[in-house]
Design a protein around this motif. Structure first.
Motif, PDB file in Angstrom:
ATOM      1  N   PHE A 161     -39.975  -3.029 -26.601  1.00 16.74           N
ATOM      2  CA  PHE A 161     -39.336  -2.848 -25.966  1.00 16.74           C
ATOM      3  C   PHE A 161     -38.922  -1.113 -25.651  1.00 16.74           C
ATOM      4  N   PRO A 162     -38.111  -0.290 -26.753  1.00 14.37           N
ATOM      5  CA  PRO A 162     -37.678   0.371 -27.511  1.00 14.37           C
ATOM      6  C   PRO A 162     -36.570   0.629 -26.279  1.00 14.37           C
ATOM      7  N   LEU A 163     -37.090   0.794 -24.802  1.00 14.33           N
ATOM      8  CA  LEU A 163     -36.159   1.773 -23.862  1.00 14.33           C
ATOM      9  C   LEU A 163     -35.454   0.952 -22.978  1.00 14.33           C
ATOM     10  N   LEU A 164     -35.979  -0.466 -23.452  1.00 15.48           N
ATOM     11  CA  LEU A 164     -34.788  -1.409 -22.849  1.00 15.48           C
ATOM     12  C   LEU A 164     -33.322  -1.266 -22.370  1.00 15.48           C
ATOM     13  N   VAL A 165     -32.056  -0.506 -23.762  1.00 21.64           N
ATOM     14  CA  VAL A 165     -31.345  -1.098 -24.091  1.00 21.64           C
ATOM     15  C   VAL A 165     -30.702   0.078 -23.558  1.00 21.64           C
ATOM     16  N   PRO A 166     -31.268   1.819 -23.420  1.00 21.72           N
ATOM     17  CA  PRO A 166     -30.689   3.113 -22.744  1.00 21.72           C
ATOM     18  C   PRO A 166     -30.781   3.004 -21.854  1.00 21.72           C
ATOM     19  N   LEU A 167     -32.026   2.091 -20.958  1.00 20.11           N
ATOM     20  CA  LEU A 167     -32.219   2.339 -19.694  1.00 20.11           C
ATOM     21  C   LEU A 167     -30.778   1.566 -19.032  1.00 20.11           C
ATOM     22  N   PHE A 168     -31.599   0.321 -19.201  1.00 17.89           N
ATOM     23  CA  PHE A 168     -30.906  -0.794 -18.743  1.00 17.89           C
ATOM     24  C   PHE A 168     -28.457  -0.033 -18.565  1.00 17.89           C
ATOM     25  N   SER A 169     -28.397   0.208 -19.700  1.00 19.00           N
ATOM     26  CA  SER A 169     -27.161   1.025 -19.734  1.00 19.00           C
ATOM     27  C   SER A 169     -27.339   2.179 -19.056  1.00 19.00           C
ATOM     28  N   LEU A 170     -28.239   3.005 -18.307  1.00 17.23           N
ATOM     29  CA  LEU A 170     -28.187   3.878 -17.563  1.00 17.23           C
ATOM     30  C   LEU A 170     -28.004   3.518 -16.669  1.00 17.23           C
TER      31      LEU A 170
END
Length: 537
Positions: free
Chosen positions: A9-18
């Motif tokens: 799930f490559p979007l997890l880290v930047p998504l939760f940071s955003l």
């Protein structure tokens, strides 16, 4: 299984940071009336002085230091991650704390993908930290004069001035640390539930800026026991309304924590950072003992700030311990938490060690500000005989400013005639932005560190390793495209990663014809970076 989350799930880290960052902005807006009421209590004269201090600090950070990527490869990784986030909201191969690249990506979207955007963003956040120091000191000590002295001293700190001219994470991290601490202490004074949410969401983003910030919740526990603990009855007041923000904090910062954990424990950093010259564990008691013996004194001595600052710091420690015992305990707790975090680690081999010491500034500068206040407020007979108190104020400020002037002159001298290695890093920062105008995008470029150009440009890049290993591939590329360039940069002069031999091998295997060059004056002559046209021999 935990580490596979990022892969699947490559979007997890930047998504939760955003999400965390957006929640921070929303909650700051929703709480504006509480801050507005608080700010209106500050007198106009205090505001004028504070703004003048900010202008001074901003000017020092704009004009004194060289602006470049001081940590070289690390900062290009932030740039590359930010560019990737800007283009398709993915991190690429980035494995560090995501908070800073995310902020850079937001400004890349506004002002374009450029090394200078990140550097000047860091400089501006570093300057804004002057306000944070003032408000943190004010809400903690309820003394506007100590707060002003603290802000003034912080504006002069040469280490912070120098690192504000880079895109390394320490300066923005300090901005968010001081902002978060102010929010939380302000909440404890106002007791508004929305302010609790604001402070905890701010903490959730702060821990995503640098890995050591994950220890900050420990300080909040110390705050509870220092200020709010009244026996067992205190625990009965804790309910789900208080716990929900903390649960949210854990949830929002969890995926970044996984990423940081994987990076921090992925290798032996002492061996890696020292090039095999030193051995040891990443964390351990032996590190604490050795680092404390070798480097602890640097936090206080004249290496990074004048002796006057250290004297004020010592006086402030004594003064606050006598007058503001709880605040003194809290500041000391902060210092010890970060001290143990750093000195238990591989600090002995860490490049750019000085930047780590900036994390102690919220403590030392508030103590030093209290020391300056104490000295000035003492009703010595010397003061009583003086008719013009303003002259004393000017003299006192002048003495402090002059004590910092040798450090400012050192920064000016470095800017006018930098050392060779500094010039190498300066060119490494400048060239990617210059070649956008000088080299057509159709050119393919061979270089040792592709991320240096990949971070902020769109050229077709090929690593020197691949070019030398796969001669057939490069020969085919030369036949198809006569405009292949080889970039001779820092890696052909600095052999920490054993790269000079590859530059020599490229010159032996191929005809390299100078295409364009960039140079800067250093203390021992000119430093040149050259782009060569690659031709078969």
């Amino acid at each position: 299984m935990i580490f596979s989350l990022r892969s699947n799930f490559p979007l997890l880290v930047p998504l939760f940071s955003l999400i965390t960052f957006l929640l921070l902005i929303i909650l700051l807006f929703l709480n504006r009336k509480y801050f507005g009421k608080y700010l209106r209590k500050i007198k106009k004269k205090t505001w004028v002085i504070l703004v003048l201090i900010f202008i001074l600090g901003l000017a020092l950070r704009l004009f004194l230091p060289l602006h470049y990527h001081k940590q070289g490869n690390d900062e290009f990784e932030y740039m590359e991650a930010a560019k990737s986030l800007t283009v398709d909201f993915r991190e690429g191969n980035y494995l560090r704390s995501i908070g800073w690249p995310l902020i850079i990506a937001i400004f890349f979207s506004l002002f374009g993908v450029n090394n200078w955007v990140a550097i000047y963003l860091s400089l501006f956040l570093g300057s804004l930290t002057i306000f944070n120091i003032f408000f943190l000191s004010l809400v903690l000590l309820k003394n506007k004069k100590i707060a002003l002295w603290s802000a003034f001293l912080f504006s002069l700190l040469p280490l912070h001035i120098a690192w504000s001219g880079s895109a390394e994470t320490n300066v923005p991290s300090l901005f968010f640390i001081t902002l978060t601490l102010f929010f939380y202490i302000f909440y404890t004074k106002e007791k508004k539930y929305s302010l609790l949410w604001l402070s905890i969401i701010s903490l959730a983003f702060t821990v995503q800026v640098r890995p050591e910030n994950y220890i900050l919740p420990i300080l909040f526990v110390f705050y509870f026991f220092i200020y709010e603990y009244k026996g067992k009855e205190s625990f009965k007041k804790i309910n789900f309304n208080f716990l929900w923000p903390w649960v949210t904090l854990t949830f929002l910062s969890f995926f970044n924590f996984i990423q940081v954990w994987q990076f921090q424990f992925g290798k032996n950093w002492i061996i890696s950072d020292s090039g095999g010259r030193e051995i040891g564990e990443n964390w351990g008691l032996s590190n604490l003992i050795n680092n404390s013996y070798s480097y602890a004194i640097d936090i206080f001595n004249e290496t990074y700030q004048p002796i006057v600052y250290s004297i004020l710091l010592g006086i402030g420690v004594f003064y606050l311990w006598k007058r503001e015992r709880k605040a003194s305990l809290l500041l000391t707790s902060y210092f010890l938490i970060f001290y143990l975090s750093y000195f238990f680690s591989w600090l002995q081999s860490l490049g750019g060690r000085s930047r780590i010491f900036m994390s102690f500034y919220p403590v030392t500068v508030i103590f030093a500000g209290a020391g300056a206040y104490f000295l000035f407020q003492r009703k010595f007979s010397f003061y009583k005989r003086k008719i013009n108190k303003k002259a004393i104020i000017v003299s006192f400020i002048s003495v402090i400013f002059l004590s910092f002037s040798p450090y400012f002159l050192r920064l000016i001298k470095e800017k006018a005639n930098p050392e060779s290695f500094t010039t190498l890093l300066l060119l490494e920062t400048m060239v990617p932005e210059l070649i956008k105008k000088d080299i057509p995008k159709q050119r393919s470029i061979i270089l040792q560190w592709p991320q240096v150009l990949k971070a902020t440009t769109d050229f077709s890049l090929l690593s020197t390793d691949k070019a030398l290993r796969d001669n057939k591939y490069l020969n085919n590329l030369l036949e198809e495209n006569q405009c292949v360039l080889f970039y001779e940069d820092i890696t052909c002069y600095w052999d920490k990663f054993h790269t000079i031999s590859k530059c020599i091998e490229m010159k032996k295997k191929y005809n390299l014809i100078p295409f364009t060059k960039y140079f800067k004056k250093a203390d021992d002559g000119l430093v040149e970076y050259i782009f060569y046209l690659v031709r078969k021999k």
